[in-house]
Design an enzyme around this catalytic site. Structure first.
Site, PDB file in Angstrom:
ATOM      1  CG  ASN A   1       5.609  68.670 -14.348  1.00  0.00           C
ATOM      2  OD1 ASN A   1       6.516  69.304 -13.838  1.00  0.00           O
ATOM      3  ND2 ASN A   1       5.056  67.632 -13.725  1.00  0.00           N
ATOM      4  CG  LEU A   2       6.924  69.840 -20.376  1.00  0.00           C
ATOM      5  CD1 LEU A   2       8.073  69.870 -21.381  1.00  0.00           C
ATOM      6  CD2 LEU A   2       6.631  71.244 -19.866  1.00  0.00           C
ATOM      7  CD  GLN A   3      -0.334  64.230 -19.706  1.00  0.00           C
ATOM      8  OE1 GLN A   3      -0.008  64.790 -18.649  1.00  0.00           O
ATOM      9  NE2 GLN A   3      -1.385  63.453 -19.797  1.00  0.00           N
ATOM     10  NE  ARG A   4      -0.251  66.379 -14.952  1.00  0.00           N
ATOM     11  CZ  ARG A   4       0.986  65.877 -14.990  1.00  0.00           C
ATOM     12  NH1 ARG A   4       1.504  65.484 -16.115  1.00  0.00           N
ATOM     13  NH2 ARG A   4       1.694  65.778 -13.886  1.00  0.00           N
TER      14      ARG A   4
ATOM     15  CG  ASP B   1      -0.156  67.466  -6.272  1.00  0.00           C
ATOM     16  OD1 ASP B   1      -0.018  67.949  -5.130  1.00  0.00           O
ATOM     17  OD2 ASP B   1       0.800  67.202  -7.024  1.00  0.00           O
TER      18      ASP B   1
ATOM     19  CB  CYS C   1      -1.641  62.902 -11.536  1.00  0.00           C
ATOM     20  SG  CYS C   1      -3.259  63.686 -11.336  1.00  0.00           S
TER      21      CYS C   1
ATOM     22  CB  CYS D   1       6.885  51.783  -5.764  1.00  0.00           C
ATOM     23  SG  CYS D   1       7.450  53.040  -4.585  1.00  0.00           S
TER      24      CYS D   1
END
Length: 390
Positions: free
Chosen positions: A77-80, A137, A195, A348
């Site tokens: 999550n920390l990327q955005r 989302d 996402c 997957c």
């Protein structure tokens, strides 16, 4: 447009100093800031869009911010999701958001709702607020928020992001179109990657979340021209914003009650429901590891199939797999690449897409198809923790 919220009492000296740059704006001023202080805004999701929206609403002096999110902070999550920090990994996102707002503006109250919005609680929660910012989302939540807002007469600021593209609008039944006017039917399940499956440019969500916060401020103070009847479309790769006109859908029946949107979305797009006896056999990551060790000894009586895309496989994958994309399996082309006389094990990221692939293969006559429970993430957790999660 008429202001959405009545002014609060006079601002304190501390508030005047903190919000002085707002007070200098003719379209906000002292009265507008008092309206912000008195406003109650509900934010759906403390994720990519919720992070900048909550941050800027708090900085702007919105008196009460409700946050609905049932998830916990994950490293990916920390990327955005910049409202959270590394130390917050594993914590409920709503708790992390409470702490972040308190550090930014202690004059603002955050009401955390650590839960999933359902038709049983949606009306009660939404009714407590003046407007809703929807950064959810998933499609069932988006329709549920829209329906609750329509029933309660609340405005909704909506945003959506995917990869390098985004959309923003304001929906308000009686004043303009709603989410159902723009999207009368949800796409078939799995037709739009999440996402987590397709990725998203982290910096882009800041642009969209700040637009959503701006629209909320405009509605609260009654300034400017809100995005009612207009859809902003962002192409970050091309650095363009386009505006599309939208209108209420002629003949659409008004929402009269909340329905089971999960079931409705699951059956959308003409998808044929799977028979009750068409459950797919599963195996654990540990069981698969045993089979792969047997393969190393020459016991090769199965084929392992990764149904994800190339980008996901590049992040992490299970050794010895064949790559056959889910879309190819659903179209029928992928089935021609697989043997019918051997067991087919599909996987997957978490098991959902591979379950769809397994059902499709069974419908095409494959008799021995098994889904890896928990997907590649289960493999990382239970078999090879040295591999990255995503």
């Amino acid at each position: 447009m008429k202001p959405l919220v009545e002014p609060a009492a006079e601002l304190t000296t501390e508030e005047v100093a903190r919000y002085s740059r707002h007070l200098l704006l003719p379209d906000i001023g002292m009265e507008g800031q008092r309206r912000l202080k008195n406003a109650r805004v509900l934010v759906m999701g403390a994720g990519g869009l919720g992070s900048p929206a909550i941050t800027y609403l708090a900085a702007a002096g919105v008196g009460t911010i409700g946050v609905v999110d049932d998830d916990v902070v994950d490293e990916s999550n920390l990327q955005r999701q910049v409202i959270h920090r590394t130390a917050d990994i594993g914590r409920p996102k709503v708790d992390s958001a409470v702490d972040a707002v308190a550090a930014l503006n202690p004059l603002v109250t955050v009401e955390p709702h650590h839960l999933r919005l359902t038709r049983d609680n949606a009306l009660d929660i939404v009714s407590r607020y003046d407007l809703v910012l929807d950064g959810a989302d998933n499609f069932p939540t988006r329709y549920l928020v829209s329906d609750a807002c329509e029933l309660l007469g609340k405005p909704e600021v909506w945003g959506s992001v995917f990869r390098f593209d985004a959309q923003v609008s304001v929906f308000w039944s009686g004043h303009g179109p709603t989410y159902r006017d723009l999207f009368p039917e949800p796409p078939p399940p799995g037709a739009v990657p999440s996402c987590a499956e397709g990725g998203v440019l982290g910096a882009m969500v800041a642009s969209v979340g700040s637009v959503m916060a701006t629209e909320a401020v405009k509605l609260i103070v009654g300034s400017g021209r809100p995005l009612l009847g207009r859809l902003l479309v962002l192409d970050a790769l091309d650095s363009t914003w386009r505006e599309l006109r939208i209108a209420p859908l002629p003949g659409r029946e008004p929402v009269r009650e909340l329905t089971d949107v999960d079931a409705w979305c699951a059956a959308a797009g003409g998808v044929t429901p799977v028979a009750a006896d068409a459950g797919v056999p599963e195996m654990t990551a540990g069981e698969l590891a045993d089979l792969l060790r047997g393969r190393d000894r020459g016991e090769d009586d199965f084929v392992l199939v990764d149904v994800r895309g190339e980008a996901e496989r590049a992040v992490v994958s299970i050794p010895g797999h064949a790559a056959v994309h889910l879309d190819s399996i659903l179209s029928g082309d992928g089935a021609t690449q697989l043997p019918r006389d051997r067991r087919v094990i599909v996987y997957c990221k978490s098991g959902a897409r591979s379950e769809r692939a397994a059902k499709a293969l069974r419908e095409k006559g494959f008799e021995d198809v098994v889904n890896l429970r928990g997907g590649v993430l289960a493999w990382v957790d239970d078999v090879d923790p040295s591999l990255p999660r995503y």
